[in-house]
Write an enzyme that holds these catalytic residues in place. Structure first.
Site, PDB file in Angstrom:
ATOM      1  N   ARG A   1       2.065 -13.302   2.318  1.00 34.95           N
ATOM      2  CA  ARG A   1       3.076 -13.750   1.633  1.00 34.95           C
ATOM      3  C   ARG A   1       4.564 -13.140   2.502  1.00 34.95           C
ATOM      4  O   ARG A   1       5.568 -13.431   1.808  1.00 34.95           O
ATOM      5  CB  ARG A   1       3.052 -13.304   0.161  1.00 34.95           C
ATOM      6  CG  ARG A   1       2.020 -14.192  -0.830  1.00 34.95           C
ATOM      7  CD  ARG A   1       1.962 -13.549  -1.934  1.00 34.95           C
ATOM      8  NE  ARG A   1       3.189 -13.578  -2.785  1.00 34.95           N
ATOM      9  CZ  ARG A   1       3.354 -12.644  -3.560  1.00 34.95           C
ATOM     10  NH1 ARG A   1       2.293 -12.057  -4.481  1.00 34.95           N
ATOM     11  NH2 ARG A   1       4.465 -13.038  -4.546  1.00 34.95           N
TER      12      ARG A   1
ATOM     13  N   PRO B   1       0.713  -1.282  -0.080  1.00 36.05           N
ATOM     14  CA  PRO B   1      -0.012   0.109  -0.022  1.00 36.05           C
ATOM     15  C   PRO B   1       0.744   1.392   0.007  1.00 36.05           C
ATOM     16  O   PRO B   1       2.148   1.187   0.512  1.00 36.05           O
ATOM     17  CB  PRO B   1      -0.741  -0.101   1.312  1.00 36.05           C
ATOM     18  CG  PRO B   1      -0.087  -0.946   2.081  1.00 36.05           C
ATOM     19  CD  PRO B   1       1.006  -1.868   1.193  1.00 36.05           C
ATOM     20  N   GLU B   2       0.126   2.578  -0.440  1.00 38.82           N
ATOM     21  CA  GLU B   2       1.057   3.525  -0.646  1.00 38.82           C
ATOM     22  C   GLU B   2       0.440   4.612   0.666  1.00 38.82           C
ATOM     23  O   GLU B   2      -0.209   4.202   1.369  1.00 38.82           O
ATOM     24  CB  GLU B   2       0.772   4.287  -2.106  1.00 38.82           C
ATOM     25  CG  GLU B   2       0.963   3.381  -3.052  1.00 38.82           C
ATOM     26  CD  GLU B   2       0.719   3.712  -4.467  1.00 38.82           C
ATOM     27  OE1 GLU B   2       0.929   4.872  -4.669  1.00 38.82           O
ATOM     28  OE2 GLU B   2       0.669   2.904  -5.380  1.00 38.82           O
TER      29      GLU B   2
END
Ligand SMILES: [Zn+2]
Length: 275
Positions: free
Chosen positions: A114, A2-3
């Site tokens: 992950r 995410p940014e």
């Protein structure tokens, strides 16, 4: 991913449920997310410590502890940070990497399917060095067109690559770089130092606006991103170019083109509207 808007959303969601709380115990199930800290030192530092503040720097969530240490989490593609007021379901527990049990009840959980994210533990000196390597925050008042101009002046790299470079500008990644350059009508492959002053000013406005709009929509969920309460974001419905290669341009109707010519990242643009 995410940014900035996604990490800011996570931090705003978890802060009121976490700040002021004491961590009774901490459990780390996987060590491959750790950077510059061992499992015993992280667990020892967290245990009995109180969270004094939760904030964001660039794409990182920053948890300031009573001891003066900061735990920095970059959730990346598949990570999420959530405060639960109930026990985890088996599915939630399966991907929980760090679980902090809070005094008075509740769990603060870093979950990462992950494990592409990272967890750092920094003292005051380490934090100063860390934050000094990052560029200006685009949603702070000090971020003016002149600040962006300085960040772009020093490089011939493609402007898209330059605004995603965290040392030049903090918090912008592939989604919002694509969107801001479309809004500013600038070809992403243009050398950063060749933009005119007027173009830099337009781009500055586009970056600030796209980040604010995405923040109001709780961010963009294209895959695994979840807010600090476990919800999806809503800005994916407002994207004009990202992930829309082959679809018509919302401005001129011509077909959007996707290339991987800039840094091998997916760039989608309208070759007619963006010059
Ligand atoms: Zn167009």
């Amino acid at each position: 991913m995410p940014e900035l808007p996604e990490v800011e959303t996570i931090v705003r969601d978890v802060a009121p449920r976490l700040v002021g709380r004491r961590i009774r115990s901490a459990k780390l199930t996987k060590t491959d997310v750790l950077r510059g800290v061992s499992r015993p030192r992280l667990v020892r530092t967290l245990t009995g410590n109180t969270v004094r503040a939760a904030s964001r720097r660039a794409k990182h969530a920053v948890f300031l502890l009573q001891s003066g240490h900061r735990m920095i989490v970059q959730p990346r593609m598949t990570g999420s940070l959530i405060v639960y007021d109930r026990p985890l379901t088996p599915d939630e527990a399966r991907y929980a990497v760090l679980t902090c049990s809070l005094a008075g009840g509740g769990l603060f959980v870093y979950r990462d399917v992950r494990r592409l994210g990272t967890v750092w533990l920094l003292d005051e000196r380490g934090w100063k060095a860390y934050t000094a390597r990052l560029g200006p925050e685009p949603l702070e008042p000090g971020f003016t067109p002149a600040v962006l101009a300085r960040a772009l002046a020093g490089t011939r790299a493609a402007v898209k690559k330059a605004i995603m470079d965290q040392r030049r500008l903090a918090g912008v990644g592939n989604i919002y770089a694509n969107e801001a350059l479309f809004d500013a009508r600038i070809d992403p492959s243009r050398p950063a130092n060749r933009l005119t002053a007027a173009e830099v000013e337009t781009l500055h406005g586009a970056i600030v606006e796209i980040l604010q709009r995405a923040l109001r929509a709780s961010g963009t969920t294209v895959r695994d991103y979840r807010t600090g309460t476990g919800e999806s974001g809503n800005f994916q419905f407002e994207l004009k170019v990202y992930d829309r290669g082959g679809e018509p341009c919302v401005r001129c109707g011509r077909r959007l083109v996707t290339t991987h010519a800039i840094d091998l990242r997916q760039t989608t643009l309208c070759a007619f509207c963006q010059r």
